[in-house]
Write a protein that holds these residues in place. Sequence first.
Motif: not given
Length: 200
Positions: A1-16, A21-27, A41-47
Amino acid sequence: MAKITELSQLDMNGTYSYADYLTWQLQETVELFKGKIMAMSPAPNVKHQRVALKLLRPIDQYFMHKSCEVFIAPFDVKLYDRRKSLLGDREVFSVVQPDLCVICDKSKLTEQGCDGSPDWIIEVLSLGNSKKELRLKFQLYQESAVTEYWIVHPYEQTLYQFVLDQQEKYQLHAMHPGDEIATPYLFPDLQIDLNEVFAE
């Protein structure tokens, strides 16, 4: 089974599950809401970071030498219907990373995080938080019986404090502007000065 390293490899309409989740290696950091992927959201800002840290300090100090502990993101919290006993990772479909959470039942702590509902969750909003995300988290925390839930708005300098009622529905316990003292319902002798929390 291929490693999941990108969100694009996942079905955003799928159910997981949490096991998936523990197997994913996402940035990117993601959460699962009832099996559906929610990209954070992107990394939290300073505020956001300042407010979260200023909330953490008095809370951490308060729980020093007490049985409850406070944890900060990133920290996995597995959520499910409180009427169910501990579930296997394949049976859990919601995992979130609250900004801060307080856990009093040590048996819920695992190597990965928290297995079940924290007693108190605090979310500090970022500009990127969507209304959908807010609504989903509100419903999820309510269904999972998180007793107390705070939503902190750094830009409005307000704090909304929700507490579960006897019907296990959230009621607005208090709305604090930024110049007040906020006191958790669960820990009434803890006082948090919002002037300090929101100070630049």
